[in-house]
Write a protein that holds these residues in place. Structure first.
Motif, short mmCIF file in Angstrom:
data_model
loop_
_atom_site.label_atom_id
_atom_site.label_comp_id
_atom_site.label_asym_id
_atom_site.label_seq_id
_atom_site.Cartn_x
_atom_site.Cartn_y
_atom_site.Cartn_z
N ASN B 1 0.84 -1.20 0.00
CA ASN B 1 0.00 0.00 0.00
C ASN B 1 0.87 1.24 0.00
O ASN B 1 1.85 1.32 0.70
N ALA B 2 0.47 2.24 -0.80
CA ALA B 2 1.19 3.51 -0.80
C ALA B 2 0.79 4.36 0.39
O ALA B 2 1.48 5.30 0.75
N GLY B 3 -0.37 4.08 1.00
CA GLY B 3 -0.85 4.87 2.13
C GLY B 3 -1.55 6.11 1.65
O GLY B 3 -2.37 6.07 0.73
N VAL B 4 -1.20 7.26 2.22
CA VAL B 4 -1.77 8.54 1.83
C VAL B 4 -0.72 9.29 1.01
O VAL B 4 0.40 9.49 1.47
N THR B 5 -1.09 9.67 -0.21
CA THR B 5 -0.17 10.40 -1.07
C THR B 5 -0.72 11.79 -1.34
O THR B 5 -1.93 12.00 -1.42
N GLN B 6 0.20 12.75 -1.49
CA GLN B 6 -0.17 14.13 -1.77
C GLN B 6 0.70 14.68 -2.88
O GLN B 6 1.90 14.41 -2.94
N THR B 7 0.09 15.46 -3.75
CA THR B 7 0.83 16.19 -4.77
C THR B 7 0.26 17.58 -4.91
O THR B 7 -0.95 17.79 -4.72
N PRO B 8 1.10 18.60 -5.22
CA PRO B 8 2.56 18.51 -5.30
C PRO B 8 3.21 18.54 -3.92
O PRO B 8 2.53 18.74 -2.92
N LYS B 9 4.50 18.39 -3.85
CA LYS B 9 5.24 18.51 -2.59
C LYS B 9 5.46 19.98 -2.23
O LYS B 9 5.41 20.37 -1.06
N PHE B 10 5.72 20.78 -3.24
CA PHE B 10 5.96 22.21 -3.04
C PHE B 10 5.20 22.99 -4.12
O PHE B 10 5.03 22.50 -5.23
N GLN B 11 4.75 24.20 -3.77
CA GLN B 11 4.08 25.03 -4.75
C GLN B 11 4.24 26.49 -4.36
O GLN B 11 4.12 26.83 -3.19
N VAL B 12 4.52 27.31 -5.36
CA VAL B 12 4.55 28.76 -5.17
C VAL B 12 3.45 29.36 -6.03
O VAL B 12 3.36 29.07 -7.22
N LEU B 13 2.61 30.17 -5.42
CA LEU B 13 1.51 30.82 -6.13
C LEU B 13 1.61 32.33 -5.97
O LEU B 13 2.17 32.83 -5.00
N LYS B 14 1.00 33.02 -6.91
CA LYS B 14 0.83 34.46 -6.75
C LYS B 14 -0.57 34.72 -6.18
O LYS B 14 -1.51 33.93 -6.41
N THR B 15 -0.68 35.82 -5.45
CA THR B 15 -1.98 36.19 -4.89
C THR B 15 -3.03 36.21 -5.99
O THR B 15 -2.82 36.78 -7.06
N GLY B 16 -4.19 35.57 -5.71
CA GLY B 16 -5.28 35.55 -6.66
C GLY B 16 -5.33 34.31 -7.54
O GLY B 16 -6.38 34.02 -8.13
N GLN B 17 -4.24 33.57 -7.62
CA GLN B 17 -4.23 32.36 -8.42
C GLN B 17 -5.01 31.26 -7.69
O GLN B 17 -5.18 31.29 -6.47
N SER B 18 -5.49 30.31 -8.48
CA SER B 18 -6.18 29.17 -7.90
C SER B 18 -5.36 27.92 -8.15
O SER B 18 -4.52 27.88 -9.06
N MET B 19 -5.58 26.92 -7.32
CA MET B 19 -4.91 25.64 -7.51
C MET B 19 -5.62 24.55 -6.73
O MET B 19 -6.44 24.84 -5.84
N THR B 20 -5.31 23.32 -7.07
CA THR B 20 -5.87 22.16 -6.38
C THR B 20 -4.74 21.32 -5.81
O THR B 20 -3.80 20.97 -6.52
N LEU B 21 -4.85 21.02 -4.51
CA LEU B 21 -3.93 20.10 -3.86
C LEU B 21 -4.58 18.72 -3.91
O LEU B 21 -5.73 18.55 -3.51
N GLN B 22 -3.79 17.76 -4.39
CA GLN B 22 -4.34 16.42 -4.55
C GLN B 22 -4.02 15.55 -3.34
O GLN B 22 -2.96 15.67 -2.73
N CYS B 23 -4.96 14.67 -3.00
CA CYS B 23 -4.77 13.70 -1.93
C CYS B 23 -5.44 12.41 -2.34
O CYS B 23 -6.59 12.43 -2.82
N ALA B 24 -4.73 11.30 -2.15
CA ALA B 24 -5.30 10.00 -2.46
C ALA B 24 -4.86 9.00 -1.40
O ALA B 24 -3.76 9.10 -0.86
N GLN B 25 -5.74 8.02 -1.13
CA GLN B 25 -5.38 6.94 -0.21
C GLN B 25 -5.88 5.62 -0.79
O GLN B 25 -6.92 5.57 -1.45
N ASP B 26 -5.10 4.56 -0.53
CA ASP B 26 -5.42 3.25 -1.08
C ASP B 26 -5.75 2.26 0.02
O ASP B 26 -5.56 1.04 -0.15
#
Lengths: 114, 114
Positions: B1-26
């Motif tokens: 089992n991989a357990g709980v995985t998250q992507t990305p590990k690091f992220q830099v955003l500018k104010t006002g930008q949108s993004m999605t943090l991913q999370c998965a578990q098996d």
């Protein structure tokens, strides 16, 4: 709302000395959990205490749950450099969907000086 | 089992930008949650889910959205990033049990909003 206070915030010990961190809640807790987070890492589950007055041991770690279920402690005997990290307690709070959510104390950061 | 995985590990955003943090578990866990960790404040619950199609707010939900279309995945969306959202984000999962039990954390996503 429920709050869990943890003291001390920081602790520096010489290797071989003992260490204790305390967790205090404003309300009675159904369960309490303890986690360890190594520097740069993620929290890792250590133990769960459920019963009033419960004491559990894991090698050099001793965990206690108070008689009133409002406080808990983690004691490490003869610290080693591998004990370095932040120790968190977490109480249980029920959410609107009926789930039991963990709410964490602020943690105690342990530094062990070789 | 991989357990709980998250992507990305690091992220830099500018104010006002949108993004999605991913999370998965098996591990076929019903309960999934998102926390943010800021210095001196421990881990604070953002949103949680007790199963596909069911989500609820935690302590600090403002500025974040979640959805749970499958048991395995629980993405966290930042709609319009703000510097106050600079933090380390942890996803966690566990089986739903009456006595709560072990909660497993992912490795975290470190987010910087400029």
């Amino acid at each position: 709302g429920q709050q869990v206070m943890q003291i001390p915030q920081y602790q520096h010990v010489q290797e071989g000395e003992d260490f204790t961190t305390y967790c205090n809640s404003s309300t009675t807790l159904s369960n309490i959990q303890w986690y360890k987070q190594r520097p740069g890492g993620h929290p890792v589950f250590l133990i769960q205490l459920v019963k009033s007055g419960e004491v559990k041991k894991q090698k050099r770690l001793t965990f206690q749950f108070g008689e009133a279920k409002k406080n808990s402690s983690l004691h490490i005997t003869a610290t080693q450099t591998t004990d370095v990290g932040t120790y968190f307690c977490a109480g249980i709070r029920s959410g609107l969907t009926g789930a039991n959510n963990l709410f964490f104390g602020t943690g105690t950061r342990l530094t062990v000086i070789p | 089992n991989a357990g709980v995985t998250q992507t990305p590990k690091f992220q830099v955003l500018k104010t006002g930008q949108s993004m999605t943090l991913q999370c998965a578990q098996d591990m076929n866990h019903e309960y999934m949650s998102w926390y943010r960790q800021d210095p001196g404040m421990g881990l604070r619950l953002i949103h949680y889910s007790v199963g596909a199609g069911i989500t609820d707010q935690g302590e600090v939900p403002n500025g974040y959205n979640v959805s749970r279309s499958t048991t395995e995945d629980f993405p966290l969306r930042l709609l319009s990033a703000a510097p106050s959202q600079t933090s380390v984000y942890f996803c966690a999962s566990r089986k739903i049990r009456q006595d709560v039990g072990t909660q497993y954390f992912g490795p975290g996503t470190r987010l910087l909003v400029l």
